[in-house]
Design a protein around this motif. Sequence first.
Motif, mmCIF file in Angstrom:
data_model
loop_
_atom_site.group_PDB
_atom_site.id
_atom_site.type_symbol
_atom_site.label_atom_id
_atom_site.label_comp_id
_atom_site.label_asym_id
_atom_site.label_seq_id
_atom_site.Cartn_x
_atom_site.Cartn_y
_atom_site.Cartn_z
ATOM 1 N N LEU A 131 0.846 -1.016 -0.118
ATOM 2 C CA LEU A 131 0.088 0.104 0.066
ATOM 3 C C LEU A 131 1.093 1.297 0.052
ATOM 4 N N THR A 132 1.831 1.210 0.777
ATOM 5 C CA THR A 132 2.999 2.412 0.839
ATOM 6 C C THR A 132 3.475 2.519 -0.472
ATOM 7 N N ALA A 133 3.928 1.618 -1.128
ATOM 8 C CA ALA A 133 4.328 1.645 -2.600
ATOM 9 C C ALA A 133 3.404 2.399 -3.487
ATOM 10 N N ALA A 134 2.041 1.745 -3.533
ATOM 11 C CA ALA A 134 1.086 2.089 -4.354
ATOM 12 C C ALA A 134 0.846 3.611 -4.040
ATOM 13 N N ARG A 135 0.880 4.278 -3.020
ATOM 14 C CA ARG A 135 0.980 5.880 -2.636
ATOM 15 C C ARG A 135 2.197 6.525 -3.189
ATOM 16 N N VAL A 136 3.232 5.890 -2.786
ATOM 17 C CA VAL A 136 4.517 6.400 -3.403
ATOM 18 C C VAL A 136 4.349 6.828 -4.945
ATOM 19 N N PHE A 137 4.094 5.758 -5.759
ATOM 20 C CA PHE A 137 4.035 5.855 -6.981
ATOM 21 C C PHE A 137 2.823 6.537 -7.600
ATOM 22 N N ALA A 138 1.570 6.844 -6.759
ATOM 23 C CA ALA A 138 0.656 8.058 -7.051
ATOM 24 C C ALA A 138 0.829 9.122 -6.960
ATOM 25 N N LEU A 139 1.731 9.349 -5.995
ATOM 26 C CA LEU A 139 2.454 10.770 -5.810
ATOM 27 C C LEU A 139 3.510 11.181 -6.842
ATOM 28 N N LEU A 140 4.195 10.270 -7.212
ATOM 29 C CA LEU A 140 5.107 10.285 -8.519
ATOM 30 C C LEU A 140 4.382 10.658 -9.707
ATOM 31 N N ALA A 141 3.325 10.023 -10.044
ATOM 32 C CA ALA A 141 2.621 9.902 -11.031
ATOM 33 C C ALA A 141 2.013 11.402 -11.114
ATOM 34 N N VAL A 142 1.604 11.920 -10.196
ATOM 35 C CA VAL A 142 0.942 13.300 -10.173
ATOM 36 C C VAL A 142 1.978 14.376 -10.299
ATOM 37 N N LEU A 143 3.274 14.092 -9.987
ATOM 38 C CA LEU A 143 4.448 15.001 -10.293
ATOM 39 C C LEU A 143 4.657 15.123 -11.557
ATOM 40 N N THR A 144 4.925 13.835 -12.070
ATOM 41 C CA THR A 144 4.925 13.656 -13.952
ATOM 42 C C THR A 144 4.048 14.414 -14.574
ATOM 43 N N MET A 145 2.609 14.420 -14.136
ATOM 44 C CA MET A 145 1.469 15.228 -14.892
ATOM 45 C C MET A 145 1.955 16.388 -14.875
ATOM 46 N N LEU A 146 2.202 17.039 -13.753
ATOM 47 C CA LEU A 146 2.658 18.373 -13.471
ATOM 48 C C LEU A 146 3.752 18.880 -14.440
ATOM 49 N N ALA A 147 4.691 17.837 -14.493
ATOM 50 C CA ALA A 147 5.818 18.351 -15.428
ATOM 51 C C ALA A 147 5.156 18.468 -16.812
ATOM 52 N N LEU A 148 4.323 17.464 -17.344
ATOM 53 C CA LEU A 148 3.702 17.434 -18.685
ATOM 54 C C LEU A 148 3.058 18.542 -19.043
ATOM 55 N N LEU A 149 2.372 19.099 -17.885
ATOM 56 C CA LEU A 149 1.582 20.437 -17.988
ATOM 57 C C LEU A 149 2.319 21.363 -18.090
ATOM 58 N N TRP A 150 3.569 21.641 -17.441
ATOM 59 C CA TRP A 150 4.592 22.598 -17.377
ATOM 60 C C TRP A 150 5.061 22.782 -18.753
ATOM 61 N N SER A 151 5.384 21.405 -19.527
ATOM 62 C CA SER A 151 5.983 21.664 -20.587
ATOM 63 C C SER A 151 5.188 21.806 -21.821
ATOM 64 N N GLY A 152 3.854 22.164 -21.676
ATOM 65 C CA GLY A 152 3.000 22.279 -22.582
ATOM 66 C C GLY A 152 2.389 21.046 -23.156
ATOM 67 N N ARG A 153 2.101 20.099 -22.569
ATOM 68 C CA ARG A 153 1.483 18.656 -22.748
ATOM 69 C C ARG A 153 0.258 18.529 -22.064
ATOM 70 N N PRO A 154 -0.624 19.357 -21.985
ATOM 71 C CA PRO A 154 -1.988 19.195 -20.938
ATOM 72 C C PRO A 154 -2.692 18.084 -21.263
ATOM 73 N N PHE A 155 -2.903 17.750 -22.552
ATOM 74 C CA PHE A 155 -3.642 16.399 -23.051
ATOM 75 C C PHE A 155 -2.975 15.027 -22.616
ATOM 76 N N ALA A 156 -1.672 14.950 -22.383
ATOM 77 C CA ALA A 156 -0.778 13.956 -21.925
ATOM 78 C C ALA A 156 -1.188 13.922 -20.313
ATOM 79 N N ALA A 157 -1.027 15.059 -19.619
ATOM 80 C CA ALA A 157 -1.245 14.836 -18.180
ATOM 81 C C ALA A 157 -2.653 14.585 -18.156
ATOM 82 N N LEU A 158 -3.489 15.104 -18.870
ATOM 83 C CA LEU A 158 -5.214 14.720 -18.521
ATOM 84 C C LEU A 158 -5.194 13.447 -18.733
ATOM 85 N N ILE A 159 -4.511 12.607 -19.599
ATOM 86 C CA ILE A 159 -4.894 10.943 -19.958
ATOM 87 C C ILE A 159 -4.175 10.348 -18.485
#
Length: 305
Positions: free
Chosen positions: A105-133
Amino acid sequence: MDTSAAQQFWRYSLSFFRLTRPVFLLGGLLMYAFGFTTAALHLDDTDMPSAAAGIVMVLCVQLVAQYSNEYWDVDAASLNHANRTWFSGGSGVLPTGVIPRRAALTAARVFALLAVLTMLALLWSGRPFAALIGLLGLPGSWFYSAPPLRWTSSGWGELIASAIVSLLVPLAGAFSQTGSLFPELFFAVPFLMLHWAMVIALSLPDMETDRAAGKMTLAVRLGQSRTVQLHHLLIAGAYLLGVLLSLWMTSGGWLFLASAPIAAVHIALVRRNRPAEYNWLTLTGVASFASCAALTLLGLVLSAR
């Protein structure tokens, strides 16, 4: 580090590796490569940093699903010993007690956080549709096994998992490069059908233990006969749709037909549904999906040269 501590460390590390089941990450990578390549074939240049961020996002979302499933599905996994295969029945790690259940469960939560951080990185780099997916896929992965939704026990879990892997992941790969859609992405629909058939096949060895654990998968709800019929219809429909798409696009997508013999062997094994053949049944199911997707991708690349 003394000898006993070193042995314990390597035992724990190996068990955590087994818990991760990295072989299932390959399907996501293949689907991402399909979406990325489809976009790249239509563009003059590629954005590799965004592509890398997209891959990390996809892998993190997949790992959320894997660790969450291991945590919440431990009761069914504890019952399933005789029919556990290379690809079904869970990793079997948590019931041994080598790794605390809460670690998953801890591992699932850690990778969920990392997933959100990469979504923010994609949003920042101008790829909002990839972040939305990624934003769409993350709750689907978490609630595949986790309450209160627990889609794996609703009869819809198999389809939701297949939609995430076969539809959302290719879109993430394409949207890491551009916000446009291309006709070749329609091949994701037969991929979805084959992946759905594969997930159904993987659930066949677990039917009795799933029923005993109260895990109402699609196979448990439909019964063996109707489950097998649906499985066969999905595979036949996938190949028929693949032919129609190839006729429409007159592209190298025809190469996917080379995977038909694997699908035929898989169908024969599902029809027999013999416990002694469960390893081969699940292996050919995975190979049927993966080979069809890989050959379609290869055909598209060759036709574009």
